[in-house]
Design an enzyme around this catalytic site. Sequence first.
Site, PDB file in Angstrom:
ATOM      1  N   HIS A   9      11.920   5.448 -25.763  1.00 41.67           N
ATOM      2  CA  HIS A   9      12.276   6.204 -24.562  1.00 41.67           C
ATOM      3  C   HIS A   9      13.472   7.136 -24.801  1.00 41.67           C
ATOM      4  CE1 HIS A   9      15.960   3.889 -23.913  1.00 41.67           C
ATOM      5  NE2 HIS A   9      15.261   2.812 -24.217  1.00 41.67           N
ATOM      6  N   GLU A  82      11.668  -4.210 -23.341  1.00 40.56           N
ATOM      7  CA  GLU A  82      12.699  -4.450 -24.338  1.00 40.56           C
ATOM      8  C   GLU A  82      13.042  -5.942 -24.368  1.00 40.56           C
ATOM      9  OE1 GLU A  82      13.824  -3.953 -27.030  1.00 40.56           O
ATOM     10  OE2 GLU A  82      15.269  -2.295 -26.944  1.00 40.56           O
TER      11      GLU A  82
END
Length: 202
Positions: A9, A82
Site C-alpha cells: 500500500h 498486516e
Amino acid sequence: MTELFVVRHGETITNAEHRINGSLTDKPLNKKGIQQAENLSKKINIDSFDEIYTSPLIRAKKTAQILSKGHQQIHLDDRLKEVNYGSWDGVVNRGLMEKYPDAFNVRHFVTESYTKYAINAEEYEHVYARISDFINDMAKKNDKRILVVCHGFISVAFFKVVTNVPSINNILQPDNLGVSKYLIDSNGESFLSYYGRLDHID
C-alpha cells in the site's frame, strides 16, 4: 500459470513517523501515499487483470481503489491483513529498538522474537500459514492475472512462503507501492519473478 502481482500500500502518517504499522494501526493514506498509488496506476494496465484482492485495512483498500480506477470489483480478504503487532502497534520504532535490540535486525526490521515482548502479538508463523492458504487458493484460478494489495510484512511473507528462504532477516521490505510478481501453477508450486519493483511492471 496464475500470475500474482503483490503490491504494498501507499504511505501513511504512521509510516512517515517510523511507527510499527500493523493491523491494529488502521490509518488512511497520507498525501504522499495517494500520489504514490496514482503514479503506479499510470504504469499498469488495470484492464489486464482478471481479479483484484486487498487487505480490508483502510490504507490497502484505498490503494486498491486508486489502482482499480473503478473498473473492477475489489475482493476483501482478511488473510492479507498486516501482522498484528499487539501492544507494539502504533509505537515509534526507535524507542522499541533501544529497549529490545534483540527483536530487530541490522536493517531495523522487527524479527520473529518480538513476541517475547509485545502483548497479544501474532506469531510470524501464523502469518505465513494464512499467506500459504491464500496462495493455494490462487493456484486454482487457472492462468488468471491477479492484483493483490497488502502490506510491508505481508509482502515479505509472500517472498518467504514462495522461496522458502530460511530467515526473513535477509529479506528487505518493499517500498510503498513496490510490486512483486509470482507465478503459481495448478499444483500450487510457486515461483518468484521479481520483487519490490517501482517501475517496469509487466
